[in-house]
Every structure is written in C-alpha cells, then in structure tokens.
Design a protein around this motif. Structure first.
Motif, mmCIF file in Angstrom:
data_model
loop_
_atom_site.group_PDB
_atom_site.id
_atom_site.type_symbol
_atom_site.label_atom_id
_atom_site.label_comp_id
_atom_site.label_asym_id
_atom_site.label_seq_id
_atom_site.Cartn_x
_atom_site.Cartn_y
_atom_site.Cartn_z
ATOM 1 N N LEU A 178 46.132 58.454 32.659
ATOM 2 C CA LEU A 178 46.404 56.674 31.738
ATOM 3 C C LEU A 178 47.230 55.712 32.797
ATOM 4 O O LEU A 178 46.861 54.823 32.977
ATOM 5 C CB LEU A 178 47.621 57.275 30.795
ATOM 6 C CG LEU A 178 47.679 55.981 30.343
ATOM 7 C CD1 LEU A 178 46.780 55.611 28.944
ATOM 8 C CD2 LEU A 178 49.033 57.378 29.082
ATOM 9 N N LEU A 179 47.958 56.038 33.702
ATOM 10 C CA LEU A 179 48.751 55.033 34.060
ATOM 11 C C LEU A 179 48.400 55.022 36.135
ATOM 12 O O LEU A 179 48.347 54.276 36.581
ATOM 13 C CB LEU A 179 49.874 55.483 34.724
ATOM 14 C CG LEU A 179 50.324 55.390 33.154
ATOM 15 C CD1 LEU A 179 51.856 56.343 32.825
ATOM 16 C CD2 LEU A 179 50.849 54.336 32.346
ATOM 17 N N GLY A 180 47.210 56.288 35.900
ATOM 18 C CA GLY A 180 47.409 56.474 37.770
ATOM 19 C C GLY A 180 48.172 57.015 38.757
ATOM 20 O O GLY A 180 49.334 57.108 37.948
ATOM 21 N N PRO A 181 48.413 57.097 39.710
ATOM 22 C CA PRO A 181 49.689 57.834 40.744
ATOM 23 C C PRO A 181 51.080 57.061 40.616
ATOM 24 O O PRO A 181 51.747 58.187 40.798
ATOM 25 C CB PRO A 181 48.538 57.432 41.940
ATOM 26 C CG PRO A 181 47.796 56.488 41.684
ATOM 27 C CD PRO A 181 47.382 56.220 40.737
ATOM 28 N N LEU B 49 57.908 57.564 30.721
ATOM 29 C CA LEU B 49 58.400 57.716 29.418
ATOM 30 C C LEU B 49 58.389 57.623 27.560
ATOM 31 O O LEU B 49 58.167 58.148 26.909
ATOM 32 C CB LEU B 49 60.042 57.124 29.559
ATOM 33 C CG LEU B 49 61.328 57.472 30.539
ATOM 34 C CD1 LEU B 49 63.109 57.092 30.485
ATOM 35 C CD2 LEU B 49 61.421 59.290 30.736
ATOM 36 N N MET B 50 57.211 56.625 28.282
ATOM 37 C CA MET B 50 57.109 56.239 26.690
ATOM 38 C C MET B 50 55.696 56.695 26.539
ATOM 39 O O MET B 50 55.735 56.725 25.306
ATOM 40 C CB MET B 50 56.665 54.722 26.368
ATOM 41 C CG MET B 50 58.152 53.593 26.729
ATOM 42 S SD MET B 50 59.333 54.240 25.158
ATOM 43 C CE MET B 50 60.741 55.118 25.769
ATOM 44 N N ASN B 51 55.289 57.182 27.805
ATOM 45 C CA ASN B 51 53.892 57.960 27.549
ATOM 46 C C ASN B 51 53.858 60.109 27.958
ATOM 47 O O ASN B 51 53.060 59.901 27.398
ATOM 48 C CB ASN B 51 52.972 57.506 28.190
ATOM 49 C CG ASN B 51 51.986 55.869 27.627
ATOM 50 O OD1 ASN B 51 51.824 55.723 26.485
ATOM 51 N ND2 ASN B 51 53.415 54.971 28.734
ATOM 52 N N ALA B 52 55.039 59.866 28.573
ATOM 53 C CA ALA B 52 54.755 61.881 28.048
ATOM 54 C C ALA B 52 55.592 62.069 26.995
ATOM 55 O O ALA B 52 55.857 61.603 26.223
ATOM 56 C CB ALA B 52 55.755 61.575 29.692
ATOM 57 N N THR B 53 54.638 63.306 26.803
ATOM 58 C CA THR B 53 55.014 64.186 25.745
ATOM 59 C C THR B 53 55.004 65.512 26.415
ATOM 60 O O THR B 53 54.620 65.937 27.124
ATOM 61 C CB THR B 53 53.876 64.217 24.028
ATOM 62 O OG1 THR B 53 52.578 64.799 25.619
ATOM 63 C CG2 THR B 53 54.053 62.978 24.054
#
Length: 62
Positions: A41-44, A52-56
């Motif tokens: 999703l975000l790269g390295p 923080l907004m995308n981690a689950t």
C-alpha cells in the motif's frame, strides 16, 4: 525545482516523522501479513500518520 525553506517556518510546523515500514511493524507487533499489506500500500517508507491510519492489528482474545 528547488524551494527555499525559512528556518522559522520549519521549526514552527515541525517535520513529519518518516518510518521504515518493517521497523514500524516490529515496533507495533504487526504480523507478517499486515506488514506485507502496508508495504504494498505505502512502499518501504511512509509517514507515521499514514502508517497509524492504515495499520490494523488482530485482537488477542484470552
């Protein structure tokens, strides 16, 4: 293109903290599957806010 940054502006606004996604996953105890999802999703590297907004995390029930 270059841009001049005023030191007072940088100090007052602060800099965004950029994390290595693998380091972030280790620190927040994310599993390998979630780490791979964030890498796709975000790269390295990504900002702390994006991570923080995308981690689950999967809940650990007793």
């Amino acid at each position: 293109m270059t841009q001049h940054l005023d030191q007072q502006t940088v100090v007052s606004q602060g800099l965004k903290k950029v994390w290595n996604v693998s380091e972030f996953a280790k620190r927040y105890r994310l599993d390998q599957r979630e780490e791979n999802r964030l890498l796709k999703l975000l790269g390295p590297f990504a900002s702390e806010h994006e991570l923080l907004m995308n981690a689950t995390r999967t809940p650990n029930f007793r």
